[in-house]
Design a protein around this motif. Structure first.
Motif, PDB file in Angstrom:
ATOM      1  N   GLN A   1       0.985  -0.836   0.114  1.00  0.00           N
ATOM      2  CA  GLN A   1      -0.015   0.143   0.012  1.00  0.00           C
ATOM      3  C   GLN A   1       0.930   1.531  -0.300  1.00  0.00           C
ATOM      4  O   GLN A   1       0.776   2.141  -0.564  1.00  0.00           O
ATOM      5  CB  GLN A   1      -0.915   0.117   1.120  1.00  0.00           C
ATOM      6  CG  GLN A   1      -1.372  -0.977   0.775  1.00  0.00           C
ATOM      7  CD  GLN A   1      -2.876  -0.560   0.362  1.00  0.00           C
ATOM      8  OE1 GLN A   1      -3.502   0.196   0.124  1.00  0.00           O
ATOM      9  NE2 GLN A   1      -3.681  -1.725  -0.271  1.00  0.00           N
ATOM     10  N   GLY A   2       1.357   1.435   1.077  1.00  0.00           N
ATOM     11  CA  GLY A   2       3.234   2.485   0.638  1.00  0.00           C
ATOM     12  C   GLY A   2       3.373   2.897  -0.545  1.00  0.00           C
ATOM     13  O   GLY A   2       3.069   3.893  -1.094  1.00  0.00           O
ATOM     14  N   GLY A   3       3.948   1.641  -1.157  1.00  0.00           N
ATOM     15  CA  GLY A   3       4.773   1.920  -1.764  1.00  0.00           C
ATOM     16  C   GLY A   3       3.770   2.734  -2.757  1.00  0.00           C
ATOM     17  O   GLY A   3       3.868   3.832  -4.081  1.00  0.00           O
ATOM     18  N   MET A   4       2.761   2.040  -2.797  1.00  0.00           N
ATOM     19  CA  MET A   4       1.857   1.715  -4.413  1.00  0.00           C
ATOM     20  C   MET A   4       1.390   3.479  -4.538  1.00  0.00           C
ATOM     21  O   MET A   4       0.883   4.339  -5.466  1.00  0.00           O
ATOM     22  CB  MET A   4       0.522   0.999  -3.979  1.00  0.00           C
ATOM     23  CG  MET A   4      -0.652   1.040  -5.471  1.00  0.00           C
ATOM     24  SD  MET A   4      -0.016   0.673  -7.062  1.00  0.00           S
ATOM     25  CE  MET A   4       0.270  -1.095  -6.994  1.00  0.00           C
ATOM     26  N   PHE A   5       1.039   4.373  -2.956  1.00  0.00           N
ATOM     27  CA  PHE A   5       0.761   5.108  -3.321  1.00  0.00           C
ATOM     28  C   PHE A   5       1.214   6.416  -2.828  1.00  0.00           C
ATOM     29  O   PHE A   5       1.392   7.187  -3.797  1.00  0.00           O
ATOM     30  CB  PHE A   5      -0.454   4.948  -2.145  1.00  0.00           C
ATOM     31  CG  PHE A   5      -1.988   5.275  -1.688  1.00  0.00           C
ATOM     32  CD1 PHE A   5      -2.918   5.620  -2.359  1.00  0.00           C
ATOM     33  CD2 PHE A   5      -2.329   3.640  -1.333  1.00  0.00           C
ATOM     34  CE1 PHE A   5      -4.048   5.186  -2.281  1.00  0.00           C
ATOM     35  CE2 PHE A   5      -3.350   3.243  -1.209  1.00  0.00           C
ATOM     36  CZ  PHE A   5      -4.105   4.354  -1.811  1.00  0.00           C
ATOM     37  N   GLY A   6       3.060   6.242  -2.678  1.00  0.00           N
ATOM     38  CA  GLY A   6       3.780   6.816  -2.805  1.00  0.00           C
ATOM     39  C   GLY A   6       4.100   6.912  -4.450  1.00  0.00           C
ATOM     40  O   GLY A   6       4.381   7.959  -5.041  1.00  0.00           O
ATOM     41  N   SER A   7       4.351   5.408  -4.789  1.00  0.00           N
ATOM     42  CA  SER A   7       4.329   5.909  -6.797  1.00  0.00           C
ATOM     43  C   SER A   7       3.703   6.668  -7.057  1.00  0.00           C
ATOM     44  O   SER A   7       3.709   7.645  -8.136  1.00  0.00           O
ATOM     45  CB  SER A   7       4.912   3.868  -7.450  1.00  0.00           C
ATOM     46  OG  SER A   7       5.731   4.162  -7.142  1.00  0.00           O
ATOM     47  N   LEU A   8       2.138   6.413  -6.813  1.00  0.00           N
ATOM     48  CA  LEU A   8       1.030   7.355  -7.066  1.00  0.00           C
ATOM     49  C   LEU A   8       1.382   8.782  -7.263  1.00  0.00           C
ATOM     50  O   LEU A   8       1.439   9.436  -7.874  1.00  0.00           O
ATOM     51  CB  LEU A   8      -0.027   6.376  -6.734  1.00  0.00           C
ATOM     52  CG  LEU A   8      -1.246   8.112  -7.361  1.00  0.00           C
ATOM     53  CD1 LEU A   8      -2.030   7.841  -8.394  1.00  0.00           C
ATOM     54  CD2 LEU A   8      -2.262   7.271  -6.282  1.00  0.00           C
ATOM     55  N   GLU A   9       2.040   9.059  -6.840  1.00  0.00           N
ATOM     56  CA  GLU A   9       1.829  10.853  -5.853  1.00  0.00           C
ATOM     57  C   GLU A   9       3.143  11.343  -6.453  1.00  0.00           C
ATOM     58  O   GLU A   9       3.208  11.966  -6.800  1.00  0.00           O
ATOM     59  CB  GLU A   9       2.398  10.908  -4.023  1.00  0.00           C
ATOM     60  CG  GLU A   9       2.266  12.308  -3.910  1.00  0.00           C
ATOM     61  CD  GLU A   9       0.689  13.195  -3.804  1.00  0.00           C
ATOM     62  OE1 GLU A   9       1.701  13.859  -3.837  1.00  0.00           O
ATOM     63  OE2 GLU A   9      -0.076  12.383  -4.101  1.00  0.00           O
ATOM     64  N   ALA A  10       4.321  10.779  -6.280  1.00  0.00           N
ATOM     65  CA  ALA A  10       5.195  10.964  -7.479  1.00  0.00           C
ATOM     66  C   ALA A  10       4.996  10.925  -8.886  1.00  0.00           C
ATOM     67  O   ALA A  10       5.376  11.498  -9.204  1.00  0.00           O
ATOM     68  CB  ALA A  10       6.353   9.707  -7.184  1.00  0.00           C
TER      69      ALA A  10
END
Length: 422
Positions: free
Chosen positions: A136-145
């Motif tokens: 979850q953290g990696g996915m949403f972090g990648s989304l924001e980046a």
């Protein structure tokens, strides 16, 4: 995970990044092209009417956040996303004809339907379902980046198109609005063709409308809803405050105008890319999205305290610029990760949309009043007004920190109860 499933995730994430960046371009287009769009719409000298277009959109958004949550929990998120992109694109093509003012008002109300009711909660829920446990953290972090990168690219493309046709601003705006609209329709079609059906969807939607409304009732009782709202509130208020960073540096600290313009245009994009990427990586390594947010909350609150106590003077221009830039990065850590906590706290998939809808309604409240309040503060006392803005950010960051800390304890408790590693 097979190579095929990895590829489909990457493709879906890229499409979601593009969708979430383009769908809000038209409602907020006046932020970038205030006068050219006003001229194209025939509203020169009618600033109140022009501003009312965004006001009715904002009011409709607030009204539709809640029902948008149960719509996301009732219907397939892929179908909702496809509908949202295509229908917003069609509305954009209608707007490109620059019809009467009454029709423009109607279009902006319909924009709220297609960008909030059927899109907002559904898009966040889609990413939530795309990521597996621990991602979850990696996915949403990648989304924001990714949104930072694509936002920069799209801005360069559309400003270049306008610049080439700037001799006739109405023609240039019609072309820009039309191209943005077509791009959205194409993204909608690509979502329909390329986006795989999310896994484990049996319990992700509710069988009936009544079940979906009941799910919203459950979401109202869930602590995660209000903890997420607090973190969104923190990100929303602090990000809105960054609008005043460059003016403070220029007007109070004496930053040269050219550097101030560069700072205004690129600071958010650069910090969003760096902070969101780092947040996603850290959340994956630390196995909880709350840990980077707790650090960001402590650091961010400390930096805003520094802004509050540093004198309003040219002597602190460069230290203030550094402090503001790092504080901006802390905001994007929150924005990159707070939605990941919904899954990490074990929230049932069939109420995720409702949780997002309710928390968004509460968390984005600053969008309805905060900048107007800041304007009044600055008009009454420029230096004192900025200090009040920094104080507001301290309070908002503390709220976000407390909510992140409580969420962290809840995640630990949930994982311990379910035999999962913390």
């Amino acid at each position: 995970m097979t190579q095929k499933s990895k590829s489909s995730k990457v493709v879906t994430l890229i499409l979601m990044i593009l969708a979430m960046n383009t769908i809000y371009m038209l409602p907020y287009l006046m932020y970038t092209y205030y006068t050219p769009l006003q001229e194209a719409m025939g509203l020169i000298g009618r600033d109140a009417d022009y501003g009312r277009l965004l006001n009715v959109y904002g009011i409709a958004n607030v009204i539709l956040y809640l029902p948008g949550g149960w719509v996301a929990d009732k219907f397939d998120c892929k179908k909702l996303l496809v509908f949202s992109m295509v229908s917003t694109g069609v509305l954009g093509l209608w707007e490109a004809t620059f019809p009467s003012y009454t029709i423009l008002l109607l279009i902006h109300i319909l924009f709220a339907v297609t960008t909030v009711l059927t899109f907002w909660s559904s898009s966040v829920k889609c990413v939530n379902m795309l990521a597996e446990d621990g991602e979850q953290g990696g996915m949403f972090g990648s989304l924001e980046a990714g949104r930072g990168v694509s936002g920069l690219v799209l801005t360069i493309i559309f400003t270049s198109i306008y610049a080439v046709n700037a001799a006739d601003s109405t023609k240039a705006m019609r072309l820009n609005v039309s191209i943005i609209s077509v791009v959205m329709i194409v993204i909608g079609i690509l979502l329909a063709v390329l986006m795989p059906k999310p896994k484990n969807t049996e319990n992700a939607t509710n069988a009936t409308l009544l079940d979906s409304i009941k799910a919203m009732g459950v979401a109202f009782k869930c602590p995660v809803t209000y903890l997420l709202a607090g973190m969104i509130f923190c990100g929303s208020m602090c990000l809105a405050s960054t609008t005043y960073f460059a003016p403070y540096l220029q007007n109070i600290c004496g930053l040269p105008v050219k550097i101030g313009v560069l700072y205004s245009n690129y600071s958010k994009i650069v910090t969003q890319l760096i902070a969101a990427s780092a947040a996603g990586i850290l959340a994956t390594k630390l196995k909880r999205s709350t840990k980077p947010m707790i650090v960001a909350g402590v650091v961010g609150a400390g930096l805003y305290i520094v802004m509050e106590i540093l004198p309003a003077s040219t002597a602190v221009m460069w230290p203030m610029l550094v402090v503001m830039t790092v504080a901006l990065m802390m905001i994007y850590v929150f924005r990159a990760l707070y939605y990941a906590t919904v899954d990490e706290e074990g929230t049932p998939k069939n109420i995720v949309g409702s949780v997002i809808g309710i928390s968004s309604l509460i968390g984005f409240i600053p969008d309805t009043f905060y900048t107007s309040l800041c304007g009044k503060w600055l008009e009454a006392d420029p230096v004192g007004g900025y200090k009040k803005i920094f104080l507001s950010c301290i309070l908002a960051m503390v709220i976000g920190l407390v909510c992140a800390f409580i969420s962290d304890r809840r995640i630990v408790k949930f994982r311990a109860a379910n035999g999962k590693e913390n």
